[in-house]
Design a protein around this motif. Structure first.
Motif, short mmCIF file in Angstrom:
data_model
loop_
_atom_site.label_atom_id
_atom_site.label_comp_id
_atom_site.label_asym_id
_atom_site.label_seq_id
_atom_site.Cartn_x
_atom_site.Cartn_y
_atom_site.Cartn_z
N MET A 114 2.94 1.74 -3.30
CA MET A 114 2.07 2.05 -4.43
C MET A 114 1.48 3.46 -4.30
O MET A 114 0.94 4.01 -5.25
N LEU A 163 -6.91 -0.08 -10.07
CA LEU A 163 -6.47 -1.44 -10.35
C LEU A 163 -7.06 -2.35 -9.29
O LEU A 163 -6.82 -2.14 -8.09
N MET A 193 -3.66 7.28 -9.27
CA MET A 193 -4.01 5.85 -9.29
C MET A 193 -4.35 5.38 -7.88
O MET A 193 -4.07 6.04 -6.91
N ASN A 194 -4.93 4.20 -7.81
CA ASN A 194 -5.04 3.50 -6.54
C ASN A 194 -5.37 2.05 -6.85
O ASN A 194 -5.61 1.72 -8.01
N PHE A 195 -5.36 1.22 -5.83
CA PHE A 195 -5.55 -0.21 -6.10
C PHE A 195 -6.12 -0.92 -4.89
O PHE A 195 -6.07 -0.45 -3.76
N ASN A 249 0.83 -1.21 0.00
CA ASN A 249 0.00 0.00 0.00
C ASN A 249 0.86 1.25 0.00
O ASN A 249 0.56 2.22 -0.70
#
Lengths: 274, 252
Positions: free
Chosen positions: A105, B160, B83-85, A102
């Motif tokens: 990213m 994502l 972005m993130n996921f 986390n």
């Protein structure tokens, strides 16, 4: 494109460093065993070495022991060990929580992560060693804070070494996973005999002494003895320690970045957890 | 806007080898702005490695990944805030409450009005009842909603999702899909969805890529694939592809 709800800091962001510190603060606040652990072992160490010092000073009558070289060395050793541990454990918390993906990213940069780990190392040191330093004064009459500017120079040099080792350990855990976790608790102990924490460097075999002088903490512990026994602040030793520390710290940052890249190559960041 | 908008994701000849073993074999595809793309494949097909490379957590052995026109190998920090996921390979810190976790991630993503954002997400994703409970004490369904809230904290333009409804009961899974549909519609976001759930993919995705042994075995809209294989559902198509012998070099 619709309006964004965030502010994008393109460079180093103190906001993101603050976010990480907030995360570790919440963690410490949520867990009294974590707080207790910070104080517990330094207290046990301080009491043990304090009583040894009282005994040895009584038997031998040596002024060096009466001056507090043992308990002073113990306190400085804990600054070294706990600064590394504080850095490494905050990092390991992310691995144990499976949160490292986390973070990596997110927009957080490695330099911001390192800054937050350094600050948390200082916070953990203050929580752990602050009360112990006060107890050393109360029980054994050793006042670390009375060392003044020397105390600050000793502290600065030792935490720099601790952070450098913490960086390398964290990098190794990123690359090799929790198999490298035990290094966080053990790697610093190789410095215990080599850096002459409780005895002068001259006690070491002649062939080992050059190795000791390659390690910044050796200069600090020699400086402590010079201060307590000869009442001399050896600025030359502090300067040499600082020069070595800056070199080691730069190398450690380089190693951390290389190990992060190797971890990305190996795909190990996707597989970490408890 | 007069400039041509770059694809949300642009992948060219992407490869990943672990040692000598290929995990992804020279795949190329785009994700258009506002599109939902499904990434299908059996275990070990290379979906997660592909997503890892898009996120920048895994370095490609060859090829390139561009997100909104930015090369992720060179300048990923220029786009990570967009972005993130959500992934089963990560978790939220268990000792922090849901609110604390969202606050930390909100600050990491530079969200301006964090309290308002958390309140909105809590209302939209029904988190209010456990907002001040530790994340480790939540049920699987609650954890999924929190992970979804974290993935939406910055209102990302690119989302994502790796198995976002795995291990959820049908009701919660359906609820999550509805939220994703709503988010995509309201925000115009692009979504890359890796899933084993074919009904989910049929419902959410505009287009589907089926991966097998690290390569793209086939791609198209769900309807076109069903028609091409003469089947009644995407699940049947998936089984046809999965059970067909692997032909090296036959990737799209």
């Amino acid at each position: 494109m619709s309006k964004t709800i965030y502010h994008h800091d393109a460079g180093f962001s103190f906001t993101r460093v603050g976010a990480l510190i907030l995360r570790y603060t919440y963690l410490l606040r949520s867990s009294w065993p974590r707080l207790l652990e910070l104080v517990y072992w330094p207290t046990v160490q301080m009491l043990t070495w304090g009583f040894i010092q009282v005994y040895v000073a009584g038997v031998s009558g040596r002024a060096a022991f009466a001056a507090g070289t043992l308990i002073g060395a113990m306190l400085l050793w804990d600054v070294l060990f706990r600064s590394q541990l504080g850095f490494s454990v905050s990092f390991l918390e992310e691995i144990w929580a499976r949160n490292i993906g986390n973070l990596l990213m997110s927009p957080m940069r490695p330099s911001e992560f390192i800054a937050a780990l350094i600050i948390m190392s200082l916070v953990r040191l203050a929580i752990g060693l602050g009360p112990v330093a006060v107890m050393a004064m109360m029980f054994f009459g050793f006042n670390y804070f009375a060392l003044g500017i020397s105390a600050a120079l000793f502290f600065a040099n030792l935490v720099l070494t601790g952070w450098a080792v913490g960086l390398v350990v964290s990098g190794l855990v990123m690359r090799h996973g929790l198999g490298a976790e035990s290094l966080a608790w053990t790697v610093m102990f190789v410095l215990l005999p080599l850096t002459s924490v409780y005895y002068p460097v001259t006690v070491l075999p002649v062939w080992l002494q050059p190795v000791a002088w390659c390690l910044p903490p050796t200069y600090v512990f020699e400086g402590l003895r010079a201060l307590l026994i000869d009442h001399t602040l050896r600025l030359d030793l502090m300067a040499e320690a600082l020069a070595l520390n800056l070199g080691f710290f730069a190398l450690a940052i380089f190693a951390f970045r290389i190990l992060l890249e190797r971890a990305r190559e190996a795909g190990s960041l996707m597989q970490m957890g408890e | 806007m007069t400039e041509k908008t770059p694809p949300a994701i642009e992948i060219e000849r992407l490869e990943k080898r672990y040692g000598g073993v290929p995990a992804v074999r020279g795949i190329s595809f785009n994700l258009a702005p506002g599109e939902v793309l499904g990434l299908l494949g059996g275990n070990g097909a290379g979906k997660t490695t592909t997503i890892g490379m898009i996120m920048g957590l895994v370095l490609p052995s060859a090829g390139s990944v561009k997100v909104f026109g930015v090369d992720m190998a060179k300048d990923r920090y220029a786009v990570l805030h967009r972005m993130n996921f959500e992934s089963p390979y990560v978790d939220m810190p268990h000792r922090l409450t849901v609110r604390q976790n969202l606050e930390v991630f909100g600050r990491l993503y530079g969200v301006r009005s964090i309290k308002d954002r958390i309140a909105n997400l809590a209302r939209e994703l029904h988190l209010e009842d456990f907002l001040d409970r530790e994340a480790g004490a939540l049920s699987a369904g609650q954890k999924t909603r929190v992970a979804l809230a974290k993935s939406l904290i910055n209102e990302p333009d690119l989302l994502l999702l790796d198995e976002p409804t795995a291990s959820l009961d049908p009701d919660t899974a359906d609820w999550v899909r509805t939220r994703l549909e709503t988010y995509r519609r309201e925000r115009g976001a692009s979504i890359l969805l890796a899933s084993h759930n074919m009904a989910e993919v049929e419902r959410l995705c505009d287009r589907v890529i089926i991966m097998k042994a690290g390569a793209i075995a086939d791609e198209g809209t769900p309807d076109s694939l069903i028609e091409k294989y003469g089947r009644h559902s995407l699940e049947e198509v998936f089984l046809d592809v999965a059970r067909a012998p692997v032909v090296q070099g036959a990737a799209a």
